[in-house]
Design a protein around this motif. Structure first.
Motif, short mmCIF file in Angstrom:
data_model
loop_
_atom_site.label_atom_id
_atom_site.label_comp_id
_atom_site.label_asym_id
_atom_site.label_seq_id
_atom_site.Cartn_x
_atom_site.Cartn_y
_atom_site.Cartn_z
N UNK A 1 -8.41 -6.04 -3.41
CA UNK A 1 -8.21 -5.75 -1.99
C UNK A 1 -7.85 -7.05 -1.29
N UNK A 2 -6.56 -7.28 -1.13
CA UNK A 2 -6.07 -8.52 -0.55
C UNK A 2 -6.32 -8.61 0.94
N UNK A 3 -6.77 -7.53 1.56
CA UNK A 3 -7.02 -7.52 3.00
C UNK A 3 -8.39 -8.10 3.36
N UNK B 1 3.23 -0.56 -3.74
CA UNK B 1 3.78 -1.88 -4.03
C UNK B 1 2.70 -2.77 -4.64
N UNK B 2 3.07 -3.73 -5.47
CA UNK B 2 2.08 -4.67 -6.01
C UNK B 2 1.27 -5.31 -4.88
N UNK B 3 -0.04 -5.37 -5.09
CA UNK B 3 -0.91 -5.96 -4.09
C UNK B 3 -1.52 -4.96 -3.13
N UNK B 4 -1.01 -3.73 -3.11
CA UNK B 4 -1.59 -2.69 -2.25
C UNK B 4 -2.66 -1.94 -3.03
N UNK B 5 -3.76 -1.61 -2.35
CA UNK B 5 -4.85 -0.96 -3.07
C UNK B 5 -5.08 0.49 -2.65
N UNK B 6 -4.81 0.83 -1.39
CA UNK B 6 -5.03 2.18 -0.91
C UNK B 6 -3.83 2.66 -0.08
N UNK B 7 -3.48 3.91 -0.25
CA UNK B 7 -2.37 4.49 0.49
C UNK B 7 -2.65 4.52 1.99
N UNK B 8 -3.91 4.73 2.38
CA UNK B 8 -4.19 4.89 3.81
C UNK B 8 -4.12 3.59 4.59
#
Length: 302
Positions: free
Chosen positions: A45-47, A189-196
């Motif tokens: 989770x890069x966020x 996309x690479x680096x994304x963990x959740x659609x929402x």
């Protein structure tokens, strides 16, 4: 139908009547008791702001204000949090509902699997609401429910983004558990963990999405065509401000965090207004340090 073909899904979309409840009848929250950042979750989770100091009291105050604000529209009970489950304030990843059913997700990280063990939340649905339980923890697929799966409830359609938090088997399990008419599956996309975080369908009336959040640009292009002209396309900065992590709990209003709402341009506010959705906002900057925002905090009850 489960498909990777945007054209086949578009055909299912056009044939699906918007004859189901578009918005939840209630929702629930889980308080951020002992608010902290979960190191396991930070692996994908890069966020998450892992280098930032966090203020548990401020997070709790913001969460209480969120509950009070959402309660203007529908009942919003709040369960106590557990300091041993620091991501518990994002219950929509673990608990989801369809009419008469509580769905329990199969979480990737052990620290999040603790949340699914909560007897009080299960008892609320089985003993108070009389819901059946569909427990997906025993099937092999990872599926973090309405984090990975964005649902157009009015049409009974799903949009499932694959990542470390959801695989193909998990997508199939969620499609069945939520009783969906059709689900479009595609890689984030690479680096994304959740659609929402990169997409939301608001009461079946509008679409918010960040095209860069999808591995295949044909997917967001196809989705935008289905909901046009009520489409807001986010840039990377707006996505990082959690503008995509929004929710409609009635056909009249779209809820954003204060950061997400501030990131929207005037023309994007106007698109929502033309779709019949006023923008409402709640400050959640302390909670957003944990890598999720307003929509992540809200578990819908259908």
């Amino acid at each position: 139908m489960i498909t990777r073909d945007p054209a086949a899904f578009a055909d299912a979309f056009r044939r699906a009547p918007a004859d189901l409840p578009a918005c939840a009848k209630a929702a629930f929250l889980v308080a951020p008791e002992g608010f902290a950042l979960a190191e396991q979750s930070a692996r994908d989770n890069a966020y998450m702001a892992m280098n930032a100091a966090v203020d548990p009291r401020r997070a709790l105050a913001q969460h209480r204000a969120l509950q009070a604000a959402l309660s203007e529209e529908l009942p919003v009970p709040c369960f106590p949090g557990d300091p041993a489950a620091p991501d518990g304030l994002f219950p929509n990843n673990v608990f989801g509902t369809a009419p008469g059913r509580l769905v329990i997700g199969h979480m990737r990280h052990p620290v999040r699997r603790r949340e699914a063990e909560r007897a009080d939340i299960r008892a609320f649905f089985t003993g108070v609401l009389g819901y059946d339980v569909v427990d997906l923890r025993g099937q092999p697929g990872i599926c973090e429910l309405t984090g990975a799966l964005v649902i157009d409830r009015a049409r009974g359609l799903g949009f499932c983004g694959l990542s470390e938090r959801c695989d193909e088997a998990g997508a199939v399990a969620m499609h069945a558990a939520f009783g969906l008419r059709a689900t479009l599956v595609s890689e984030l996309a690479p680096g994304e963990y959740h659609t929402n975080v990169v997409m939301s369908v608001l009461a079946g009336q509008a679409l918010v999405l960040c095209p860069a959040g999808f591995a295949d640009p044909a997917v967001p292009a196809a989705l935008a065509g289905l909901y046009a002209p009520a489409v807001i396309e986010l840039d990377a900065g707006q996505k990082a401000a959690f503008a995509g992590n929004c929710i409609a709990l009635s056909p009249r209003r779209a809820w954003f965090s204060a950061a997400g709402a501030a990131a929207l341009r005037p023309d994007q506010h106007a698109i929502l207004a033309r779709a019949g959705l006023a923008v409402a906002e709640v400050p959640l900057d302390e909670i957003e340090k944990a890598g999720g925002s307003l929509r992540c905090c809200v578990a819908e009850i259908f």
